[in-house]
Design a protein around this motif. Sequence first.
Motif, PDB file in Angstrom:
ATOM      1  N   LEU A  22       2.650  16.767  23.158  1.00  0.00           N
ATOM      2  CA  LEU A  22       2.487  17.167  21.766  1.00  0.00           C
ATOM      3  C   LEU A  22       1.033  17.457  21.418  1.00  0.00           C
ATOM      4  CD1 LEU A  22       4.939  14.644  20.089  1.00  0.00           C
ATOM      5  CD2 LEU A  22       5.177  17.144  20.103  1.00  0.00           C
ATOM      6  N   SER A  23       0.114  16.782  22.080  1.00  0.00           N
ATOM      7  CA  SER A  23      -1.310  16.950  21.760  1.00  0.00           C
ATOM      8  C   SER A  23      -1.872  18.275  22.239  1.00  0.00           C
ATOM      9  CB  SER A  23      -2.125  15.815  22.373  1.00  0.00           C
ATOM     10  OG  SER A  23      -2.198  15.960  23.770  1.00  0.00           O
ATOM     11  N   GLU A  58      14.011  17.232  21.877  1.00  0.00           N
ATOM     12  CA  GLU A  58      14.630  18.503  21.490  1.00  0.00           C
ATOM     13  C   GLU A  58      15.750  18.195  20.494  1.00  0.00           C
ATOM     14  OE1 GLU A  58      13.673  21.545  22.287  1.00  0.00           O
ATOM     15  OE2 GLU A  58      12.048  20.753  23.512  1.00  0.00           O
ATOM     16  N   PRO A  59      15.456  18.197  19.198  1.00  0.00           N
ATOM     17  CA  PRO A  59      16.485  17.844  18.220  1.00  0.00           C
ATOM     18  C   PRO A  59      17.610  18.872  18.189  1.00  0.00           C
ATOM     19  CG  PRO A  59      14.536  18.662  17.120  1.00  0.00           C
ATOM     20  CD  PRO A  59      14.206  18.570  18.575  1.00  0.00           C
ATOM     21  N   HIS A 118      11.863  23.922  15.446  1.00  0.00           N
ATOM     22  CA  HIS A 118      11.251  22.710  15.980  1.00  0.00           C
ATOM     23  C   HIS A 118       9.828  23.008  16.433  1.00  0.00           C
ATOM     24  CE1 HIS A 118      10.539  19.610  19.149  1.00  0.00           C
ATOM     25  NE2 HIS A 118      10.884  18.853  18.121  1.00  0.00           N
ATOM     26  N   ARG A 119       9.632  24.103  17.144  1.00  0.00           N
ATOM     27  CA  ARG A 119       8.298  24.480  17.609  1.00  0.00           C
ATOM     28  C   ARG A 119       7.371  24.724  16.423  1.00  0.00           C
ATOM     29  NH1 ARG A 119       4.810  23.249  21.070  1.00  0.00           N
ATOM     30  NH2 ARG A 119       3.165  24.764  21.154  1.00  0.00           N
ATOM     31  N   PHE A 120       7.880  25.401  15.395  1.00  0.00           N
ATOM     32  CA  PHE A 120       7.079  25.628  14.194  1.00  0.00           C
ATOM     33  C   PHE A 120       6.646  24.296  13.582  1.00  0.00           C
ATOM     34  CE2 PHE A 120       6.812  25.770   9.582  1.00  0.00           C
ATOM     35  CZ  PHE A 120       5.791  26.681   9.408  1.00  0.00           C
ATOM     36  N   ALA A 121       7.557  23.331  13.511  1.00  0.00           N
ATOM     37  CA  ALA A 121       7.237  22.021  12.932  1.00  0.00           C
ATOM     38  C   ALA A 121       6.122  21.336  13.719  1.00  0.00           C
ATOM     39  CB  ALA A 121       8.482  21.146  12.892  1.00  0.00           C
TER      40      ALA A 121
END
Length: 104
Positions: free
Chosen positions: A45-46, A73-74, A82-85
Amino acid sequence: MPVSPDTRDLCLSVFALDVVQLAVTALETYVGPDETWVHQAAIRLSEGELHRLAHWLNEAERNPDTFRWYASEPTDVSPQSHRFAVEFINALMDKDVPKPPGLR
């Protein structure tokens, strides 16, 4: 607790060589369940930014359910959403990065 060899290897592949040891030291501060999974998820995530790693580790301790949503991966949203979030939250974290003197 020391990080696993796989986690150390992931650090080497994500972070610049001059900050790998700092990343490993930051990971060692996380105390909680699923330590290796949390370490590796926070590294991903970082996206190679040390300040983001610290934020994600703090989130894993404060709000484990929220961290798991970002780190996995919700199924309740599209991969694009999800990627945008994740990108949105990382951009918010970047606003807190200290600027060197003279670059204001």
